[in-house]
Design a protein around this motif. Sequence first.
Motif, short mmCIF file in Angstrom:
data_model
loop_
_atom_site.label_atom_id
_atom_site.label_comp_id
_atom_site.label_asym_id
_atom_site.label_seq_id
_atom_site.Cartn_x
_atom_site.Cartn_y
_atom_site.Cartn_z
N ASN A 150 -17.06 -22.64 -7.88
CA ASN A 150 -18.17 -22.80 -8.81
C ASN A 150 -19.42 -22.04 -8.36
OD1 ASN A 150 -19.14 -24.02 -11.20
ND2 ASN A 150 -20.37 -25.40 -9.94
N GLU A 151 -19.51 -21.78 -7.06
CA GLU A 151 -20.69 -21.07 -6.54
C GLU A 151 -20.55 -19.55 -6.71
OE1 GLU A 151 -23.47 -22.58 -5.54
OE2 GLU A 151 -22.42 -24.42 -6.10
N LEU A 152 -19.37 -19.09 -7.14
CA LEU A 152 -19.20 -17.65 -7.29
C LEU A 152 -19.89 -17.16 -8.55
CD1 LEU A 152 -15.45 -17.06 -6.34
CD2 LEU A 152 -17.46 -16.54 -4.99
N LYS A 153 -20.63 -16.07 -8.40
CA LYS A 153 -21.30 -15.50 -9.59
C LYS A 153 -20.40 -14.44 -10.23
CE LYS A 153 -25.03 -17.91 -9.26
NZ LYS A 153 -24.21 -18.93 -8.58
N LEU B 165 -26.59 -17.04 3.28
CA LEU B 165 -25.59 -17.14 4.34
C LEU B 165 -24.35 -17.87 3.81
CD1 LEU B 165 -25.23 -16.56 7.43
CD2 LEU B 165 -25.86 -18.95 7.79
N PHE B 166 -24.63 -18.95 3.08
CA PHE B 166 -23.53 -19.72 2.52
C PHE B 166 -22.67 -18.86 1.61
CE2 PHE B 166 -22.06 -21.72 -1.40
CZ PHE B 166 -21.07 -22.54 -0.90
N LYS B 167 -23.30 -18.00 0.82
CA LYS B 167 -22.54 -17.19 -0.12
C LYS B 167 -21.55 -16.26 0.58
CE LYS B 167 -25.36 -15.46 -3.31
NZ LYS B 167 -25.99 -15.08 -4.57
N TYR B 168 -22.03 -15.65 1.70
CA TYR B 168 -21.11 -14.80 2.47
C TYR B 168 -19.96 -15.62 3.03
CZ TYR B 168 -24.32 -10.93 2.09
OH TYR B 168 -25.10 -9.93 1.59
N LYS C 23 -13.76 -14.55 -9.24
CA LYS C 23 -13.41 -15.95 -9.44
C LYS C 23 -12.04 -16.07 -10.11
CE LYS C 23 -15.17 -20.11 -11.66
NZ LYS C 23 -16.19 -20.65 -12.56
N ARG C 24 -11.86 -15.27 -11.17
CA ARG C 24 -10.59 -15.28 -11.89
C ARG C 24 -9.44 -14.88 -10.98
NH1 ARG C 24 -10.07 -13.08 -17.03
NH2 ARG C 24 -12.22 -13.65 -17.43
N PHE C 25 -9.69 -13.88 -10.15
CA PHE C 25 -8.66 -13.40 -9.23
C PHE C 25 -8.25 -14.51 -8.26
CE2 PHE C 25 -8.06 -11.66 -4.90
CZ PHE C 25 -6.79 -11.12 -5.08
N VAL C 26 -9.25 -15.17 -7.66
CA VAL C 26 -8.95 -16.24 -6.70
C VAL C 26 -8.16 -17.35 -7.39
CG1 VAL C 26 -9.92 -17.99 -5.16
CG2 VAL C 26 -10.98 -15.75 -5.29
N GLN C 27 -8.59 -17.72 -8.58
CA GLN C 27 -7.90 -18.79 -9.31
C GLN C 27 -6.45 -18.42 -9.59
OE1 GLN C 27 -11.20 -19.49 -12.34
NE2 GLN C 27 -9.86 -21.24 -12.66
N THR C 28 -6.27 -17.23 -10.16
CA THR C 28 -4.91 -16.80 -10.52
C THR C 28 -3.99 -16.79 -9.31
OG1 THR C 28 -5.90 -15.42 -12.22
CG2 THR C 28 -3.60 -15.01 -11.71
N ALA C 29 -4.51 -16.29 -8.19
CA ALA C 29 -3.69 -16.26 -6.97
C ALA C 29 -3.36 -17.68 -6.52
CB ALA C 29 -4.42 -15.50 -5.87
N SER C 30 -4.34 -18.58 -6.64
CA SER C 30 -4.13 -19.92 -6.09
C SER C 30 -3.14 -20.74 -6.90
CB SER C 30 -5.46 -20.66 -5.98
OG SER C 30 -5.97 -20.94 -7.25
#
Lengths: 318, 290
Positions: A117-120, B9-12, A125-132
């Motif tokens: 959720n913190e990914l902008k 930092l958290f984002k990285y 994000k879609r890539f990580v989800q699909t892989a997971s």
Amino acid sequence: MNHPQNRETGEMAIAVSRNKKERSVFIKDWQLYSLIVLPIIYLIIFKYGPMFGNIIAFRRFVPGGSIIGEEWVGFQYFQMFLNDPTFFKVFSNTFILAFLLLVITFPAPIIFALLLNELKNQLFKRFVQTASYLPHFFSIVVVAGMVFEILSLNGPVNALIANLGFDKISFMQLPEWFRTIFVSVDLWQSLGWGAILYLAALTGINEELYEAARIDGANRWKQTIHITIPGILPTIVVLLILNIGNFLQIGFEKVLLLYNPLTYETADVIATYVYRVGLQSGSFSYGTAIGLFESIIGLALVLGANYVSRRITDNSLW
Amino acid sequence: MKETWQYKLFKYFNVTILIFIVFVTLFPFFNIVAQSFSSESYINSGQVSLWPKGFNVETYRVIMSDNMFWVNYKNTVVYTVVGTVISLVLSTMIAYPLSKKRLKGRRFLTLFFVFTMFFNGGLIPNYVLVTSLGFGNSIWAIVIPNAISVFNMLIMRTFFQNIPEELEEAAIMDGSSTFGILFKIVLPLSKPILATMMLFYAVAHWNSWFPAFIFFTEKELFPVSIYLRNMIKGAETAVGAGATSADNMVQISSNIKSVTMVLTVLPILMVYPYIQKYFVSGVMLGSVKG
């Protein structure tokens, strides 16, 4: 003037017309009922039949004989497992594995969803989800095969261990490793898939709440604690209750594929024990008694969890 | 508001963790693919991780010319198709009537179905039933007893419930029967959910192995999952399958196992990019209670 008789006949007339109406409903909907008749017969034979078949836990069963057993023996088979040290072993193994799954694989998807959720960057994000999600689609046989390959003495994990200068470990033969492996495999398969509902709940949180918090000077961490987590709490509670209801269902097929006699000490669970004593050794009645015991605990957990759920969240399974 | 340095930092940190998760998730699969194209000596010396060493397609050729592999593979296809059709038809036959709020006894019938989700007869009574029906060593042993997933049925019911009542009422005015409505209106409108359910059932049937494991003794009937299972587990006795085929096999090479695994998951991998969104929407629908 009073006309009790009239009133009575009046009521009767209403009752008759209601009866007629009910009958006409049945007639009008006969096609709907005719659709569901076959599945009901199916259910009675293939789902309720085996429930009734549990009667052989109380009767002596001879393979090839009557499918409801030969004669009553009362609680003989139940006494038998209460005096069986292996039963207590598999019972505690089942609870330990179930407990580990509850405290590790249950919260992990929540954390995973919060991180996503913190990914902008939506593409990433879609890539990580699909892989997971991918491991969720693999047959458990293939998953077990991969585990054996990766953890074998010539596998990549042991190659890494050897490179770091340690002794190689024969993971699949050591009882002390079984729980770690089992929970890791479960985590690997369910992390992404389990996060779907939380991600859906996260998108439902009102954006204005965050804006208000930002104006008040709350940083991202405070926003997470005070807005995000309360926002998905209902989902967490419902899924937690469902999980507790299914507490004992730890994935018997996975155990069956991953364990071997060397690891029985920690790996053998109630369901695998039932499989071995019942189907492999042919003690059908004894296996059924143990299986029935487990099913009843399972049912009690579901009913209990549902009761609690209805009391505290207004959400119930039925 | 400016981002604090802690948040930066958290984002990285976050991106690093997520990349690590993706790596761990995909690693076992890529490892198997690499092994399947490697020669055995490199695998045995632990040198193969993500890239094939000693490139070799000979094993693919050997496995693909193994008659039994194709017989079992074809069985899996047949079981999946037949099983999926039976499952879909039965689920629709339950879900549609139960979606009608006016149906008398709807509550009771729903409970009658839902109860089987939480209490089942258990392994041995199921086994006794299926074998005494004479289903052993036949396709029915694996496509019939597990035909209905009550959970999937409830998802379908919820979907049917959300079809506007007016459409059906209009059809009744035109003199359509219940079956006419079902086939001409409800099912065509339900294509998305039917597709999702079809995929749910098809993947489950494709991946299924345990019923075949306990009910089948004849090699010619095995699905490919049992072919693979016997390779992985090697010599171990089971009620049905394991005992006959794999007992006298010695250690089977990692290379051969890897090839079989890749060939088994290949169909799923090929459709995965297209089907995963249906699955996600199916899970979402399941969370909406009807």
